[in-house]
Design an enzyme around this catalytic site. Sequence first.
Site, PDB file in Angstrom:
ATOM      1  N   ASP A   1      -4.403  -2.756 -22.936  1.00  0.00           N
ATOM      2  CA  ASP A   1      -4.725  -1.677 -23.858  1.00  0.00           C
ATOM      3  C   ASP A   1      -5.085  -0.424 -23.084  1.00  0.00           C
ATOM      4  OD1 ASP A   1      -4.801  -2.518 -26.868  1.00  0.00           O
ATOM      5  OD2 ASP A   1      -5.422  -4.251 -25.704  1.00  0.00           O
TER       6      ASP A   1
ATOM      7  N   LYS B   1      -7.007  -7.813 -24.398  1.00  0.00           N
ATOM      8  CA  LYS B   1      -7.575  -8.681 -25.425  1.00  0.00           C
ATOM      9  C   LYS B   1      -8.556  -9.671 -24.814  1.00  0.00           C
ATOM     10  CE  LYS B   1      -7.914 -10.370 -29.619  1.00  0.00           C
ATOM     11  NZ  LYS B   1      -6.797 -10.936 -30.399  1.00  0.00           N
TER      12      LYS B   1
END
Length: 410
Positions: free
Chosen positions: A305, A316
Amino acid sequence: MTHVVTVFLRNGGQVLLTRRSDAVGTYTGRWAGVSGYIEGDPADALDDAHRELREEVGVTDATLACAGRPLTITDDGREWTVHPFLFDVGDRAVEPNEELAEVEWVHPTAILERETVPELWATYRRVAPTADTVREDETHGSAWISLRALETLRDAAADAESWDVLVPLARQLRGARPSMTAVVNRVNRVMATADETPESVRRRAETAIEDATLADVTAATRAADLLRDRSFDHVATLSRSGTVLVALEDATPSVLVAESHPGSEGRSVAEELATHGLDTTLTTDAALPGLVAADTVDAVLLGADSVLSSGAVANKVGSFPVALAAHRADVPVFVVCARDKVRDDDVFVGESGASLTADDASVATENPLFELVPPDLVTGLVTEDGVLDTDEVASIADEHASLAAWDAGA
């Protein structure tokens, strides 16, 4: 009242427009989406949308992205209700039938420059992404979400009367998912390189969408090449990264996928990989580190991310224990993403999921969605520019800091 469906197919931020042939009875020669009459109950319009996709352009594997609110259109004494739909497709292969004289993949803003069926832009806007799309998505990775942010900015610029209207929207998009650096950097690049007019923002956003799509695909291709070149035939992964998914479908190793709670998006990843013919095993988040440590895989492939300027990777939750287990077992961990996921600082910005308790307010809960993987646990960062070292990551971070300067007074 007559009811019709209008379907927009989307791939890489562009949509398919069709020009109606002499074989149709209305609006011959005008541009439209994939469209047709609803043959039964308008409440079942989705079935008609699938039928039109199959009959007009030969598409049977599209994924519904949005079903918009119907709108009533009056033109030349006729009145009908349009039911708009937006579908995503993995490629641009279509087989037009005799009702279509021509088809073209374009940015939807091209609708404003062509002779179209009535209210085609308004119809598209009913299914176009918005800031809420960016904020509320819990299924896709940050690369996909960043494209939706750019589309939102592009479409708003086509309607905007001034730069001042777009500045708060750009800030809203950046703030919608602060943990997803690609959203921030890609919006910043559009605003930093535009000349403070809506037309310039629109054109910059269109270019940014094309560049971002190419970057994500190229990063995936480089990762697939790496898997093949090093004979990594058994790979573990978790969560849902569109870039990782493309790389795995290209390289076709056997894949061990964690469910990826909260969200369980690993389940859909496993199903999609299996559909593409890959030998796929779904496991629990708790079991994945042990399976990796037991030397059941050749490599771990993760998305990101964001990548901090130090080279640490935010991904995650579950990524850190898997990376630790891989390090202990001497299994390489590769992170694949576009360079736009590199932050301009070394700050980790996380997000939290829902409370783990239903009613007991006396029990505190921790339900993080993301966590950090330290740079010493990452074997390599695979981007569109190849595998980057920490010095190259730091240089990209400086570049992205300069893009943020457009909003220095915020």
